[in-house]
Design a protein around this motif. Structure first.
Motif, mmCIF file in Angstrom:
data_model
loop_
_atom_site.group_PDB
_atom_site.id
_atom_site.type_symbol
_atom_site.label_atom_id
_atom_site.label_comp_id
_atom_site.label_asym_id
_atom_site.label_seq_id
_atom_site.Cartn_x
_atom_site.Cartn_y
_atom_site.Cartn_z
ATOM 1 N N THR A 8 0.837 -1.198 0.000
ATOM 2 C CA THR A 8 0.000 0.000 0.000
ATOM 3 C C THR A 8 0.869 1.245 0.000
ATOM 4 O O THR A 8 2.026 1.212 0.435
ATOM 5 N N ALA A 9 0.303 2.351 -0.503
ATOM 6 C CA ALA A 9 0.987 3.643 -0.398
ATOM 7 C C ALA A 9 0.675 4.292 0.943
ATOM 8 O O ALA A 9 1.445 5.105 1.450
ATOM 9 N N SER A 10 -0.464 3.919 1.515
ATOM 10 C CA SER A 10 -0.885 4.505 2.788
ATOM 11 C C SER A 10 -1.937 3.605 3.421
ATOM 12 O O SER A 10 -2.989 3.377 2.830
ATOM 13 N N PRO A 11 -1.679 3.073 4.620
ATOM 14 C CA PRO A 11 -2.628 2.139 5.228
ATOM 15 C C PRO A 11 -3.770 2.794 5.989
ATOM 16 O O PRO A 11 -4.686 2.106 6.446
ATOM 17 N N GLY A 12 -3.737 4.119 6.143
ATOM 18 C CA GLY A 12 -4.779 4.785 6.924
ATOM 19 C C GLY A 12 -4.148 5.665 7.974
ATOM 20 O O GLY A 12 -2.949 5.594 8.236
ATOM 21 N N ALA A 13 -4.966 6.519 8.596
ATOM 22 C CA ALA A 13 -4.407 7.534 9.493
ATOM 23 C C ALA A 13 -4.342 7.110 10.946
ATOM 24 O O ALA A 13 -3.512 7.614 11.692
ATOM 25 N N ASP A 14 -5.201 6.195 11.363
ATOM 26 C CA ASP A 14 -5.236 5.898 12.798
ATOM 27 C C ASP A 14 -4.710 4.498 13.106
ATOM 28 O O ASP A 14 -4.754 3.595 12.281
ATOM 29 N N LYS A 15 -4.220 4.351 14.311
ATOM 30 C CA LYS A 15 -3.559 3.112 14.732
ATOM 31 C C LYS A 15 -4.522 1.927 14.704
ATOM 32 O O LYS A 15 -4.152 0.816 14.320
ATOM 33 N N LYS A 16 -5.778 2.182 15.050
ATOM 34 C CA LYS A 16 -6.767 1.094 15.076
ATOM 35 C C LYS A 16 -6.946 0.485 13.680
ATOM 36 O O LYS A 16 -6.975 -0.739 13.524
ATOM 37 N N THR A 17 -7.064 1.333 12.648
ATOM 38 C CA THR A 17 -7.238 0.844 11.271
ATOM 39 C C THR A 17 -6.015 0.054 10.819
ATOM 40 O O THR A 17 -6.137 -1.026 10.228
ATOM 41 N N ILE A 18 -4.825 0.607 11.088
ATOM 42 C CA ILE A 18 -3.588 -0.063 10.672
ATOM 43 C C ILE A 18 -3.440 -1.405 11.385
ATOM 44 O O ILE A 18 -3.044 -2.406 10.776
ATOM 45 N N LYS A 19 -3.795 -1.439 12.663
ATOM 46 C CA LYS A 19 -3.732 -2.712 13.410
ATOM 47 C C LYS A 19 -4.708 -3.737 12.837
ATOM 48 O O LYS A 19 -4.404 -4.929 12.780
ATOM 49 N N THR A 20 -5.878 -3.261 12.405
ATOM 50 C CA THR A 20 -6.865 -4.172 11.804
ATOM 51 C C THR A 20 -6.310 -4.802 10.532
ATOM 52 O O THR A 20 -6.437 -6.009 10.301
ATOM 53 N N ILE A 21 -5.676 -3.986 9.686
ATOM 54 C CA ILE A 21 -5.060 -4.501 8.455
ATOM 55 C C ILE A 21 -3.998 -5.540 8.800
ATOM 56 O O ILE A 21 -3.959 -6.636 8.223
ATOM 57 N N CYS A 22 -3.134 -5.203 9.762
ATOM 58 C CA CYS A 22 -2.061 -6.118 10.181
ATOM 59 C C CYS A 22 -2.627 -7.419 10.740
ATOM 60 O O CYS A 22 -2.116 -8.507 10.454
ATOM 61 N N GLU A 23 -3.700 -7.313 11.509
ATOM 62 C CA GLU A 23 -4.305 -8.515 12.092
ATOM 63 C C GLU A 23 -4.933 -9.385 11.003
ATOM 64 O O GLU A 23 -4.762 -10.606 10.993
ATOM 65 N N ASN A 24 -5.652 -8.758 10.062
ATOM 66 C CA ASN A 24 -6.312 -9.526 9.002
ATOM 67 C C ASN A 24 -5.314 -10.235 8.087
ATOM 68 O O ASN A 24 -5.620 -11.279 7.517
ATOM 69 N N LEU A 25 -4.121 -9.651 7.935
ATOM 70 C CA LEU A 25 -3.099 -10.249 7.079
ATOM 71 C C LEU A 25 -2.044 -11.015 7.873
ATOM 72 O O LEU A 25 -1.056 -11.485 7.310
ATOM 73 N N SER A 26 -2.262 -11.117 9.185
ATOM 74 C CA SER A 26 -1.319 -11.855 10.043
ATOM 75 C C SER A 26 0.109 -11.315 9.891
ATOM 76 O O SER A 26 1.080 -12.067 9.791
ATOM 77 N N ILE A 27 0.222 -9.995 9.915
ATOM 78 C CA ILE A 27 1.505 -9.328 9.659
ATOM 79 C C ILE A 27 2.464 -9.493 10.844
ATOM 80 O O ILE A 27 2.088 -9.362 11.997
ATOM 81 N N GLU A 28 3.737 -9.767 10.495
ATOM 82 C CA GLU A 28 4.792 -9.912 11.511
ATOM 83 C C GLU A 28 5.860 -8.828 11.371
ATOM 84 O O GLU A 28 6.700 -8.661 12.253
ATOM 85 N N ASN A 29 5.817 -8.099 10.238
ATOM 86 C CA ASN A 29 6.872 -7.121 9.955
ATOM 87 C C ASN A 29 6.289 -5.994 9.100
ATOM 88 O O ASN A 29 5.526 -6.243 8.169
ATOM 89 N N VAL A 30 6.626 -4.757 9.456
ATOM 90 C CA VAL A 30 6.182 -3.596 8.671
ATOM 91 C C VAL A 30 7.407 -2.905 8.076
ATOM 92 O O VAL A 30 8.369 -2.599 8.782
ATOM 93 N N GLU A 31 7.351 -2.704 6.754
ATOM 94 C CA GLU A 31 8.418 -1.988 6.047
ATOM 95 C C GLU A 31 7.841 -0.693 5.508
ATOM 96 O O GLU A 31 6.896 -0.709 4.727
ATOM 97 N N ILE A 32 8.385 0.433 5.930
ATOM 98 C CA ILE A 32 7.889 1.724 5.440
ATOM 99 C C ILE A 32 9.045 2.565 4.939
ATOM 100 O O ILE A 32 10.114 2.608 5.543
ATOM 101 N N ARG A 33 8.834 3.208 3.790
ATOM 102 C CA ARG A 33 9.762 4.196 3.262
ATOM 103 C C ARG A 33 8.929 5.370 2.758
ATOM 104 O O ARG A 33 7.808 5.198 2.291
ATOM 105 N N THR A 34 9.483 6.565 2.858
ATOM 106 C CA THR A 34 8.844 7.757 2.294
ATOM 107 C C THR A 34 9.797 8.362 1.264
ATOM 108 O O THR A 34 10.931 7.898 1.096
#
Length: 522
Positions: free
Chosen positions: A164-190
Motif C-alpha cells: 500500500t501507499a498509505s494504510p490509513g491515518a489511525d492506529k486502530k485501522t492499521i492494526k486491523t489490516i495487520c491482524e487480518n493479514l497476520s503481519i509480523e513485519n512492517v516496512e515503510i519508506r517515504t
C-alpha cells in the motif's frame, strides 16, 4: 540481480525490504511509483524457487489493476519461468477451476477468489505466497479479508505480502489490516527516506490561495441560514449531537433511518428524517460553492428542482420552497448568465498555460472530487491554446449527463495519455489508486482532500523519474483550508501509528500471526 529478472534492476532499498519479506509476513508501505510491484515480483521468484510445485496468488482490487500486474510480470519474467494466468468474473466457474489447476501464478480480484472458495471450486492449500495489493482495503468484511483468513487456515507453506501507499491515518485501522493479514513485519519508506530519496527527482510543492468572491459569499450566507435552522431543529429534537459537520449529519441520518426501518414510526423521527435530508443537501451545496465550480452547483440545484417538480421527495419539495433558497436561485442564475465562475478555474488555466509555454511536452493531471466539476474543468482547459484535456472518471452512471467510462474506455484514455495524444488528464478519485498512469510533470489538486491516503496517492503521480510539481488550489476562508490541514495532520498521525506498530512487532509486544485463531474460522 536475480537471473530470472528481465530488463529491470532492483534498487538497494527494494532488496533490503525483500530480505525481511522472505522471513516474515510483511506490510510494505511505499509511495506510489517507487517500486512496490518489483518487490512483489522478487518475492514471487524466491518463493517459487523454494516451493516449485506450489502456486502464488496475487490480488488487486480492480480488474484493470490485476491486468496491469499480470502484464508487468509477463514483461519481467522469462516465458518458461511459470504458467501465468488471470481470473475475471467473466470466466465460467468450471473454466476457472481448470485454470487454477494448471496455473503457477494467478492474478485476480479478491471477489472472484472469495466466491470460488465459498463454492469449493478449489482451496488454497498449495499456495506458497499470497500478495494483496492496495492492502489498506483489507478491513471489515471486504473480500480481501475473507481470502486472507481462508489462506491462513488452508495453506501449508504460508507467506503474505501486503502492499500500500498509505494504510490509513489511525492506529486502530492499521492494526486491523495487520491482524487480518497476520503481519509480523512492517516496512515503510517515504520520499525522504535516506535509501529512497537518492533515486527520486525533486518535487516542488506550491499552495495557491484564491479569494472567495463576495457574490459567492452572498449565496453561501443564504445557504448557511437554511442549514443553521435545520441544525437547530435536529438538536431540539435530540437527533444531532456534537458539531454539525457533514459526517455527523450523515451519521445522524443513518441512526434515524435505522430506527424508522426497525418499525419505529415516531413523529419526531419522521420529521427529523426530512430535516436531516434537507441539511445534508444544503451542506453539499455549500461545499460545491466553496470548493468546486459554479457550474457544478447549478447542476446540483437544477437536479433538486427537478426532484421537487416530480414530487420525488417531500424533503426536497420543502427545501426548494424556502425563501432563502429562492433568492439563492435568483443570484445563481444571474452569475451563470454573466459567465461568472469559481476563481480557481481561471487560476488553473493560467497555471497550465504558463507551464506548457515553458515546456511544450508537459503532461499534467488535474484531480477533482466531483464529476460535474471535472467535466467543466476539462471543457474550460480545452479552450486554452496548446492544452488538450480529457476526462478520466469511474464506470458508475451518476446522472443522465454523466454516464461514466467502461474499463476498456479507461484503458484507451491511459494509452492515449501515455502516447502524448493529449497533455492534461482531468481525473476524479479513479486516477488516484493503482492504475498505470504515466508519470507527469505536474499534479494539481483542484481542491485539497481531508484524507492522508488520497493525498499521498495523488502526489505519487509525479517526481519519480523527472522533476515534478505538486500544486494545490485553496479557496481562502472555506473548507479547503480545513481539508488541507486535516490531511497534513492525518499523515503525521499515520507515520507515528506505523512506527509504533513496527516497534511493537519488533519487540514482540503484539502478535498478529495467530494461526490457531484463523483455523477456527474455516
Amino acid at each position: 540481480m536475480d537471473k530470472f529478472l528481465i530488463n529491470i534492476i532492483p534498487r538497494e532499498y527494494q532488496e533490503e525490504i525483500l530480505k525481511n519479506c522472505l522471513e516474515k509476513n510483511s506490510l510494505v508501505i511505499l509511495p506510489t511509483g517507487i517500486g512496490k510491484t518489483l518487490i512483489a515480483l522478487m518475492l514471487v521468484i524466491e518463493r517459487m524457487k523454494k516451493y516449485p510445485l506450489e502456486k502464488v496468488l496475487i490480488l488487486a482490487p480492480t480488474r484493470p489493476l490485476a491486468q496491469q500486474h499480470f502484464s508487468y510480470f509477463k514483461d519481467h519474467l522469462p516465458e518458461l519461468f511459470a504458467q501465468i494466468d488471470i481470473f475475471t468474473g467473466e470466466i465460467a466457474a468450471d473454466n476457472r477451476r481448470k485454470i487454477w489447476e494448471r496455473a503457477d501464478i494467478v492474478f485476480s480480484t479478491p471477489q472472484c477468489i472469495a466466491n470460488d472458495i465459498k463454492n469449493n471450486l478449489y482451496n488454497l492449500e498449495n499456495v506458497s505466497l499470497l500478495i494483496e495489493d492496495e492492502a489498506h482495503r483489507c478491513v471489515k468484511n471486504y473480500a480481501y479479508t475473507y481470502v486472507a483468513k481462508a489462506y491462513l487456515s488452508q495453506a501449508t507453506n504460508k507467506r503474505i505480502l501486503g502492499l500500500t501507499a498509505s494504510p490509513g491515518a489511525d492506529k486502530k485501522t492499521i492494526k486491523t489490516i495487520c491482524e487480518n493479514l497476520s503481519i509480523e513485519n512492517v516496512e515503510i519508506r517515504t520520499r525522504e527516506s535516506e535509501d529512497v530519496k537518492k533515486y527520486l527527482q525533486e518535487l516542488e510543492f506550491e499552495k495557491i490561495k484564491v479569494d472567495f468572491p463576495p457574490k459567492f459569499e452572498e449565496i453561501r450566507k443564504l445557504l448557511k441560514s437554511i442549514l443553521i435552522k435545520r441544525i437547530d431543529e435536529l438538536k431540539n429534537r435530540n437527533l444531532l449531537f456534537g458539531p454539525p459537520t457533514k459526517i455527523s449529519l450523515l451519521e445522524a441520518q443513518k441512526r434515524i433511518m435505522a430506527q424508522i426501518s426497525s418499525g419505529n414510526k415516531n413523529f419526531n423521527l419522521l420529521l427529523g428524517a426530512s430535516t436531516c435530508a434537507q441539511a445534508i443537501k444544503v451542506e453539499h451545496a455549500i461545499e460545491l460553492i466553496e470548493t468546486q465550480t459554479l457550474y457544478s452547483l447549478n447542476s446540483y440545484i437544477e437536479g433538486l428542482l427537478k426532484q421537487a417538480s416530480e414530487n420525488k421527495s417531500k424533503a426536497v419539495v420543502k427545501l426548494v420552497s424556502q425563501p432563502e433558497f429562492l433568492i439563492v436561485l435568483e443570484k445563481l442564475k444571474q452569475l451563470i448568465e454573466e459567465n461568472v465562475e469559481h476563481p480557481k478555474l481561471e487560476v488553473l488555466k493560467i497555471i497550465l498555460k504558463e507551464r506548457i509555454s515553458k515546456n511544450p511536452k508537459l503532461k499534467a493531471i488535474v484531480f477533482c472530487q466531483y464529476r460535474e466539476s471535472i467535466n467543466k474543468i476539462c471543457k474550460e482547459l480545452n479552450s486554452v491554446d496548446n492544452i488538450t484535456a480529457k476526462v478520466f472518471v469511474g464506470q458508475a452512471k451518476i446522472s443522465a449527463t454523466s454516464l461514466g467510462l467502461s474499463q476498456k474506455e479507461q484503458q484507451e484514455i491511459i494509452r492515449e495519455f501515455s502516447a502524448s495524444e493529449f497533455n492534461v488528464l482531468c481525473a476524479t478519485s479513479i486516477g488516484e489508486e493503482g492504475l498505470d498512469i504515466p508519470e507527469v510533470n505536474a499534479v494539481i489538486f483542484y481542491e485539497p482532500v481531508p484524507s492522508a491516503i488520497r493525498t499521498i496517492q495523488r502526489a505519487g503521480r509525479t517526481a519519480r523519474l523527472m522533476p515534478g510539481e505538486l500544486i494545490m488550489l485553496i479557496t481562502k476562508n472555506t473548507r479547503d483550508e480545513g481539508h488541507f490541514w486535516a490531511a497534513q495532520a492525518k499523515e503525521k498521525k499515520m507515520h507515528k501509528a506505523i512506527g509504533d506498530i513496527k516497534d511493537d512487532l519488533q519487540n514482540n509486544k503484539i502478535n498478529f500471526n495467530n494461526e490457531e485463531k484463523q483455523k477456527e474460522l474455516f
